[in-house]
Motif scaffolding. Structure first.
Motif, mmCIF file in Angstrom:
data_model
loop_
_atom_site.group_PDB
_atom_site.id
_atom_site.type_symbol
_atom_site.label_atom_id
_atom_site.label_comp_id
_atom_site.label_asym_id
_atom_site.label_seq_id
_atom_site.Cartn_x
_atom_site.Cartn_y
_atom_site.Cartn_z
ATOM 1 N N GLN A 1 52.771 46.007 38.687
ATOM 2 C CA GLN A 1 53.311 47.363 38.640
ATOM 3 C C GLN A 1 52.323 48.433 39.079
ATOM 4 O O GLN A 1 52.738 49.534 39.449
ATOM 5 C CB GLN A 1 53.791 47.684 37.223
ATOM 6 N N VAL A 2 51.036 48.155 38.998
ATOM 7 C CA VAL A 2 50.021 49.151 39.356
ATOM 8 C C VAL A 2 48.899 48.479 40.150
ATOM 9 O O VAL A 2 48.670 47.281 40.024
ATOM 10 C CB VAL A 2 49.421 49.834 38.100
ATOM 11 N N PRO A 3 48.179 49.264 40.942
ATOM 12 C CA PRO A 3 46.999 48.724 41.634
ATOM 13 C C PRO A 3 45.881 48.395 40.646
ATOM 14 O O PRO A 3 45.742 49.053 39.618
ATOM 15 C CB PRO A 3 46.565 49.868 42.561
ATOM 16 N N ILE A 4 45.101 47.392 40.998
ATOM 17 C CA ILE A 4 44.018 46.927 40.142
ATOM 18 C C ILE A 4 42.700 46.937 40.908
ATOM 19 O O ILE A 4 42.634 46.489 42.046
ATOM 20 C CB ILE A 4 44.276 45.474 39.668
ATOM 21 N N HIS A 5 41.670 47.456 40.253
ATOM 22 C CA HIS A 5 40.287 47.291 40.709
ATOM 23 C C HIS A 5 39.701 46.229 39.796
ATOM 24 O O HIS A 5 39.479 46.479 38.609
ATOM 25 C CB HIS A 5 39.499 48.581 40.562
ATOM 26 N N LEU A 6 39.475 45.057 40.325
ATOM 27 C CA LEU A 6 39.020 43.911 39.543
ATOM 28 C C LEU A 6 37.536 43.692 39.783
ATOM 29 O O LEU A 6 37.132 43.261 40.861
ATOM 30 C CB LEU A 6 39.819 42.669 39.935
ATOM 31 N N GLU A 7 36.719 44.024 38.767
ATOM 32 C CA GLU A 7 35.280 43.840 38.905
ATOM 33 C C GLU A 7 34.880 42.474 38.370
ATOM 34 O O GLU A 7 35.153 42.136 37.218
ATOM 35 C CB GLU A 7 34.490 44.920 38.172
ATOM 36 N N ILE A 8 34.229 41.716 39.213
ATOM 37 C CA ILE A 8 33.765 40.384 38.838
ATOM 38 C C ILE A 8 32.331 40.511 38.345
ATOM 39 O O ILE A 8 31.429 40.855 39.099
ATOM 40 C CB ILE A 8 33.890 39.405 40.009
ATOM 41 N N LYS A 9 32.158 40.241 37.043
ATOM 42 C CA LYS A 9 30.836 40.323 36.399
ATOM 43 C C LYS A 9 30.231 38.934 36.460
ATOM 44 O O LYS A 9 30.645 38.041 35.729
ATOM 45 C CB LYS A 9 30.987 40.745 34.935
ATOM 46 N N GLN A 10 29.261 38.773 37.335
ATOM 47 C CA GLN A 10 28.749 37.441 37.547
ATOM 48 C C GLN A 10 27.344 37.512 38.112
ATOM 49 O O GLN A 10 27.136 38.122 39.139
ATOM 50 C CB GLN A 10 29.701 36.753 38.534
ATOM 51 N N GLU A 11 26.425 36.906 37.429
ATOM 52 C CA GLU A 11 25.041 36.871 37.893
ATOM 53 C C GLU A 11 24.602 35.455 38.247
ATOM 54 O O GLU A 11 23.568 35.266 38.843
ATOM 55 C CB GLU A 11 24.104 37.434 36.814
ATOM 56 N N GLY A 12 25.366 34.471 37.853
ATOM 57 C CA GLY A 12 24.948 33.079 38.022
ATOM 58 C C GLY A 12 25.406 32.479 39.338
ATOM 59 O O GLY A 12 25.479 33.144 40.373
ATOM 60 N N VAL A 13 25.739 31.227 39.290
ATOM 61 C CA VAL A 13 26.165 30.472 40.457
ATOM 62 C C VAL A 13 27.511 31.019 40.945
ATOM 63 O O VAL A 13 28.460 31.148 40.171
ATOM 64 C CB VAL A 13 26.298 28.968 40.114
ATOM 65 N N VAL A 14 27.564 31.335 42.215
ATOM 66 C CA VAL A 14 28.791 31.856 42.804
ATOM 67 C C VAL A 14 29.742 30.700 43.097
ATOM 68 O O VAL A 14 29.334 29.669 43.614
ATOM 69 C CB VAL A 14 28.481 32.644 44.095
ATOM 70 N N GLY A 15 31.000 30.888 42.738
ATOM 71 C CA GLY A 15 32.019 29.892 43.037
ATOM 72 C C GLY A 15 32.967 29.626 41.896
ATOM 73 O O GLY A 15 34.182 29.805 42.050
ATOM 74 N N PRO A 16 32.482 29.187 40.725
ATOM 75 C CA PRO A 16 33.403 28.852 39.637
ATOM 76 C C PRO A 16 34.281 30.028 39.179
ATOM 77 O O PRO A 16 35.511 29.902 39.120
ATOM 78 C CB PRO A 16 32.485 28.365 38.517
ATOM 79 N N LEU A 17 33.685 31.167 38.874
ATOM 80 C CA LEU A 17 34.470 32.326 38.441
ATOM 81 C C LEU A 17 35.336 32.834 39.589
ATOM 82 O O LEU A 17 36.524 33.107 39.423
ATOM 83 C CB LEU A 17 33.548 33.435 37.934
ATOM 84 N N GLU A 18 34.750 32.948 40.758
ATOM 85 C CA GLU A 18 35.486 33.463 41.907
ATOM 86 C C GLU A 18 36.704 32.596 42.233
ATOM 87 O O GLU A 18 37.786 33.107 42.525
ATOM 88 C CB GLU A 18 34.553 33.555 43.126
#
Length: 189
Positions: free
Chosen positions: A77-94
């Motif tokens: 219903q609305v636009p989202i600004h999704l901030e990914i808080k991640q300092e470790g290994v890139v890939g799993p959260l993303e």
């Protein structure tokens, strides 16, 4: 979820931060440390989702929701600004976030302080707008050169900077390369 419900009733777009719990569930939470928002000592990433979901936020009856719960509530219903808080290994959260993004019907942009996260999305989710968040100060020094390298590597669509972080010279050098946005703006400037 109450804050999202109130914003939704008013038709506001919102920014939310996501992190992975110890057992790899994507939850909406801002701080790496739990204490400011919950009064409980500990790091977010050291807790399982089930344990995090029972912590009360700021002495309210609200608890940290999963990104799936937020999606079900707002359903495009609305636009989202999704901030990914991640300092470790890139890939799993993303990867988990990308799977969830595919189920959201509304407009989304991805924000991160980590240029490697944005580079990952450039490859795996190029259809999403990518915004590099930065904090300075950035004068004409190695930090500015590092920032330019990060921009060239991750190819964000925009830089979002704390308004105090960029010197006039930095703005002059960056503006031809990429649009600049600002946050944490106070009326005392």
């Amino acid at each position: 979820l109450k804050a999202f419900e109130l914003a939704l009733k008013r038709g506001f777009a919102f920014e939310l931060d996501v992190m992975l719990s110890k057992d790899q569930e994507v939850l909406v939470f801002h701080d790496e440390e739990l204490s400011r928002m919950t009064g409980v000592l500990g790091e977010f990433i050291q807790w399982n989702a089930a344990d995090l979901k029972v912590l009360k936020l700021l002495k309210s009856d609200q608890t940290p929701p999963s990104l799936s719960q937020v999606w079900q509530l707002i359903y495009g219903q609305v636009p989202i600004h999704l901030e990914i808080k991640q300092e470790g290994v890139v890939g799993p959260l993303e990867s988990k976030v990308l799977d969830l993004l595919k189920t959201y019907a509304g407009p989304i942009c991805i924000l991160s302080f980590n240029p490697n996260t944005l580079q990952w999305f450039k490859v795996h989710g190029p259809e999403y707008i990518r915004v590099l968040n930065i904090e300075g100060p950035f004068g004409f020094d190695h930090r500015l050169l590092s920032l330019i390298y990060d921009v060239l590597k991750s190819r964000p669509h925009m830089i979002n900077s704390d308004v105090q972080s960029l010197s006039p010279l930095s703005v002059m050098l960056l503006r031809p390369l990429i649009p600049l946005g600002a946050y944490t703006i106070h009326d005392s400037l």
